[in-house]
Motif scaffolding. Sequence first.
Motif, short mmCIF file in Angstrom:
data_model
loop_
_atom_site.label_atom_id
_atom_site.label_comp_id
_atom_site.label_asym_id
_atom_site.label_seq_id
_atom_site.Cartn_x
_atom_site.Cartn_y
_atom_site.Cartn_z
N VAL A 175 69.15 -17.88 5.82
CA VAL A 175 70.38 -18.79 5.12
C VAL A 175 71.27 -19.37 6.00
N LEU A 176 71.69 -18.58 7.70
CA LEU A 176 72.13 -18.84 8.64
C LEU A 176 72.05 -19.61 9.40
N LEU A 177 70.25 -19.14 9.43
CA LEU A 177 69.46 -19.82 10.63
C LEU A 177 68.96 -21.66 9.60
N GLU A 178 69.32 -21.97 8.82
CA GLU A 178 68.93 -22.40 7.72
C GLU A 178 69.98 -23.83 7.38
N ALA A 179 71.49 -23.29 7.16
CA ALA A 179 72.74 -24.04 7.66
C ALA A 179 73.19 -24.21 9.13
N LEU A 180 72.72 -23.25 9.85
CA LEU A 180 72.58 -23.94 11.21
C LEU A 180 71.76 -25.55 11.79
N GLN A 181 70.83 -25.74 11.07
CA GLN A 181 69.51 -26.94 11.47
C GLN A 181 68.85 -26.66 11.99
N PHE A 182 68.73 -24.83 11.85
CA PHE A 182 67.16 -24.31 12.08
C PHE A 182 66.75 -25.10 11.43
#
Length: 133
Positions: free
Chosen positions: A101-108
């Motif tokens: 979830v965090l990686l997706e939020a950081l545009q990974f």
Amino acid sequence: MKLISTRHAPKRQVELFLANNQDVDKQALLQNGYVVVVNENIEGCFILEQESEGVYWLKQLHVTKQAAPSLPILLEAILALAKERNARSVYVHSHQPMVDVLLEALQFHPQKQSTFVDKHPRDHGNWWTYSVS
């Protein structure tokens, strides 16, 4: 928060951190890693390993429970470090849904196939990549 090459970090603090976090690969961290210093204490570590020209792999990212709320800031600092190294992309293999979830939020971006991912198969977890600009 400061990122310090493990080689330049106070040896005693590194040893204490490793003693309390035994799942960290000590040899790899000592050779190529960084420690995360918060309030003069080591609260995390990671390895940003160059895979090929412009391609980096963020390995062994580990933070203490006390530093967990700072994980988004830490990831942004790691990406800034990658940019300083002229990275074009950074790959991460995540084992936890909250990290996804965090990686997706950081545009990974999730990766199912690529020359990098195919070269490093994993049975579980998800591969992500970030395009450094």
